[in-house]
Design a protein around this motif. Structure first.
Motif, PDB file in Angstrom:
ATOM      1  N   LEU A   1       1.059  18.526  -6.092  1.00  0.00           N
ATOM      2  CA  LEU A   1       1.824  17.315  -5.762  1.00  0.00           C
ATOM      3  C   LEU A   1       2.499  16.750  -7.014  1.00  0.00           C
ATOM      4  O   LEU A   1       3.690  16.425  -7.004  1.00  0.00           O
ATOM      5  CB  LEU A   1       0.894  16.274  -5.122  1.00  0.00           C
TER       6      LEU A   1
ATOM      7  N   GLU B   1       6.558  16.518  -7.476  1.00  0.00           N
ATOM      8  CA  GLU B   1       7.120  15.165  -7.594  1.00  0.00           C
ATOM      9  C   GLU B   1       8.016  14.983  -8.803  1.00  0.00           C
ATOM     10  O   GLU B   1       9.073  14.376  -8.702  1.00  0.00           O
ATOM     11  CB  GLU B   1       5.976  14.157  -7.787  1.00  0.00           C
TER      12      GLU B   1
ATOM     13  N   THR C   1       0.889   0.162   1.034  1.00  0.00           N
ATOM     14  CA  THR C   1       1.406   1.320   1.758  1.00  0.00           C
ATOM     15  C   THR C   1       1.315   1.095   3.274  1.00  0.00           C
ATOM     16  O   THR C   1       0.246   0.815   3.809  1.00  0.00           O
ATOM     17  CB  THR C   1       0.626   2.571   1.330  1.00  0.00           C
TER      18      THR C   1
ATOM     19  N   GLN D   1      -3.315   2.496  -4.416  1.00  0.00           N
ATOM     20  CA  GLN D   1      -2.993   1.889  -5.707  1.00  0.00           C
ATOM     21  C   GLN D   1      -2.300   0.559  -5.473  1.00  0.00           C
ATOM     22  O   GLN D   1      -2.754  -0.485  -5.923  1.00  0.00           O
ATOM     23  CB  GLN D   1      -2.085   2.837  -6.517  1.00  0.00           C
TER      24      GLN D   1
ATOM     25  N   VAL E   1      -7.849   3.670   0.615  1.00  0.00           N
ATOM     26  CA  VAL E   1      -7.608   3.827  -0.822  1.00  0.00           C
ATOM     27  C   VAL E   1      -6.114   3.662  -1.080  1.00  0.00           C
ATOM     28  O   VAL E   1      -5.299   4.357  -0.452  1.00  0.00           O
ATOM     29  CB  VAL E   1      -8.083   5.216  -1.316  1.00  0.00           C
TER      30      VAL E   1
ATOM     31  N   CYS F   1      -2.806   7.713   1.594  1.00  0.00           N
ATOM     32  CA  CYS F   1      -1.625   8.581   1.527  1.00  0.00           C
ATOM     33  C   CYS F   1      -1.502   9.217   0.137  1.00  0.00           C
ATOM     34  O   CYS F   1      -1.899   8.617  -0.859  1.00  0.00           O
ATOM     35  CB  CYS F   1      -0.350   7.776   1.771  1.00  0.00           C
ATOM     36  N   GLY F   2      -0.911  10.392   0.111  1.00  0.00           N
ATOM     37  CA  GLY F   2      -0.537  11.035  -1.148  1.00  0.00           C
ATOM     38  C   GLY F   2      -1.716  11.258  -2.076  1.00  0.00           C
ATOM     39  O   GLY F   2      -2.766  11.771  -1.679  1.00  0.00           O
ATOM     40  N   THR F   3      -1.521  10.854  -3.321  1.00  0.00           N
ATOM     41  CA  THR F   3      -2.556  11.038  -4.327  1.00  0.00           C
ATOM     42  C   THR F   3      -3.832  10.275  -3.970  1.00  0.00           C
ATOM     43  O   THR F   3      -4.946  10.766  -4.188  1.00  0.00           O
ATOM     44  CB  THR F   3      -2.003  10.597  -5.700  1.00  0.00           C
ATOM     45  N   ALA F   4      -3.666   9.078  -3.392  1.00  0.00           N
ATOM     46  CA  ALA F   4      -4.841   8.287  -2.998  1.00  0.00           C
ATOM     47  C   ALA F   4      -5.643   9.039  -1.930  1.00  0.00           C
ATOM     48  O   ALA F   4      -6.883   9.038  -1.943  1.00  0.00           O
ATOM     49  CB  ALA F   4      -4.387   6.927  -2.480  1.00  0.00           C
TER      50      ALA F   4
HETATM   51  C1  F6R Z   1       1.775  10.523  -6.039  1.00  0.00           C
HETATM   52  C2  F6R Z   1       1.931   9.166  -5.568  1.00  0.00           C
HETATM   53  C3  F6R Z   1       1.936   8.894  -4.090  1.00  0.00           C
HETATM   54  C4  F6R Z   1       1.004   7.734  -3.779  1.00  0.00           C
HETATM   55  C5  F6R Z   1       1.091   7.358  -2.298  1.00  0.00           C
HETATM   56  C6  F6R Z   1       0.106   6.260  -1.946  1.00  0.00           C
HETATM   57  O1  F6R Z   1       1.831  10.605  -7.409  1.00  0.00           O
HETATM   58  O2  F6R Z   1       2.021   8.263  -6.354  1.00  0.00           O
HETATM   59  O3  F6R Z   1       1.577  10.038  -3.377  1.00  0.00           O
HETATM   60  O4  F6R Z   1      -0.303   8.113  -4.140  1.00  0.00           O
HETATM   61  O5  F6R Z   1       2.383   6.948  -2.004  1.00  0.00           O
HETATM   62  O6  F6R Z   1       0.389   5.077  -2.626  1.00  0.00           O
HETATM   63  P1  F6R Z   1      -0.680   3.930  -2.747  1.00  0.00           P
HETATM   64  O7  F6R Z   1      -1.818   4.462  -3.518  1.00  0.00           O
HETATM   65  O8  F6R Z   1       0.027   2.807  -3.430  1.00  0.00           O
HETATM   66  O9  F6R Z   1      -1.100   3.583  -1.334  1.00  0.00           O
END
Ligand code: F6R
Length: 364
Positions: A239, A243, A107, A103, A101, A55-58
């Motif tokens: 993004l 944000e 998620t 962080q 992927v 999701c998102g940046t990942a």
């Molecule tokens: C953007 C951001 C979000 C996360 C997304 C996934 O700056 O932080 O788009 O990348 O919510 O989160 P993780 O990587 O924790 O699964």
């Protein structure tokens, strides 16, 4: 602890040379010029398809990963937004593997996608920053990013570390699949090892980027353009900007400009173009000319060669050093993060805790 930084985001942007270096060193042996063997639940040589969801940046790191795996290892990749993947009833391909992927490793949509693959018996790799997370626990192999704790809600160092892992894995896959020779592997490993040094140089552009951010903060809409791996990077730039600065921004593949978004171009919507001097640089230049011809303002992020050859009146040109192609997504991530950061600082928003956002999205 923010150290001598105003925000965690600023600190985390500056940590990147170091954490990218740690992450790369986990996967690559710089001295020997090889990618390290990994204990994987599948064999890259035998894969017909790799599926990545996040999701998102990942997710955007995964899109860049797709370009790398396909180009370097001739391995076809499906990349999905996890909230779509989990419901779209994708048929499972035999001889496939799946990467997730994340962080946080928590998620909800990414975890649900992982469980869908687990049920179908697909071997699972987790590219995660938090090793004690649920996604890590439920995977067959943990492919860690060594970014350290990321506090700022907007992801910065986790993103470039995700890219570092995916690039290293693509090299490993290419070696296993015979598309990368030992000589080429050596070159690629050396090139990747140079990413932290270039990232350090880019951090020194902070004053120019801060000045540009002051100007940018007076606009309501911004368009980001790029081709190839700079296309997902354009989406990441947009993004980051929405944000934390709440400026409306869109990231587009530069070639898509004339299929719609060009209608938006006027002097009130700056167009940020990410275009290192690569194989398709000329194509991106013609897109910039289309913007300029309609009164649009171009902000060009390029390298020395690109700046010389663009021959175009820009609102600002940010010139990065010339660098090997494989590391451009990692290094060019920094100026777009810095631009979003300084813009948000000028606007006075809560940079580390932007409104309506949570660091870890554990509900769908
Ligand atoms: C953007 C951001 C979000 C996360 C997304 C996934 O700056 O932080 O788009 O990348 O919510 O989160 P993780 O990587 O924790 O699964």
């Amino acid at each position: 602890d923010k150290g001598n930084h105003r925000h965690f985001m600023e600190k985390e942007i500056h940590e990147q040379p170091e954490v990218i270096s740690h992450t790369l060193a986990h996967y690559l042996d710089f001295g020997a010029g090889v990618s390290k063997p990994l204990d994987l639940p599948f064999d890259f040589a035998k894969l017909d398809r790799l599926s990545i969801s996040a999701c998102g940046t990942a997710y955007l790191s995964g899109v860049i990963g797709k370009y790398w795996f396909e180009r370097l290892a001739r391995l076809p990749v499906d990349i999905d937004i996890a909230s779509e993947f989990r419901y779209r009833e994708m048929p499972i391909v035999k001889n496939s593997a799946a990467f997730f992927v994340s962080q946080s490793g928590e998620t909800a949509d990414t975890l649900a996608s992982l469980r869908y693959c687990r049920k179908a018996g697909v071997p699972i790799g987790a590219v995660v920053n938090v090793r004690e997370s649920t996604i890590a626990r439920e995977s067959d192999v943990i492919l860690p990013t060594l970014a350290g704790p990321e506090i700022g809600v907007a992801s910065t160092k986790a993103f470039t570390c995700q890219l570092s892992v995916l690039a290293s894995l693509a090299v490993r896959a290419g070696v296993a699949r015979g598309t990368i020779s030992p000589e080429r592997e050596k070159v690629l490993v050396r090139e990747l090892s140079e990413a932290p040094r270039y990232a350090n140089q880019v951090l020194k552009l902070d004053q120019q980027i801060e000045k540009l951010a002051r100007e940018l903060s007076s606009y309501k809409h911004v368009l980001y353009l790029g081709r190839d791996t700079n296309y997902p990077l354009a989406m990441e730039g947009a993004l980051k900007l929405k944000e934390i600065s709440y400026i409306h921004a869109e990231g587009y593949a530069a070639g898509e400009l004339k299929h719609g978004p060009i209608a938006l171009i006027d002097e009130n919507m700056p167009v940020i173009v990410i275009a290192p001097h690569d194989r398709i640089f000329e194509k991106t230049v013609s897109n910039m000319q289309e913007v300029a011809a309609r009164g649009g303002k171009v902000i060009l992020i390029t390298d020395k060669k690109g700046a010389e050859q663009a021959s175009l009146q820009t609102m600002e040109t940010i010139v990065l050093p010339d660098m090997p192609e494989i590391i451009t997504p990692i290094v060019y991530a920094l100026p777009i993060q810095m631009l979003a950061y300084y813009t948000a600082v000028f606007m006075g928003t809560d940079v580390d805790q932007p409104r309506n956002l949570a660091k870890s999205v554990t509900v769908e």
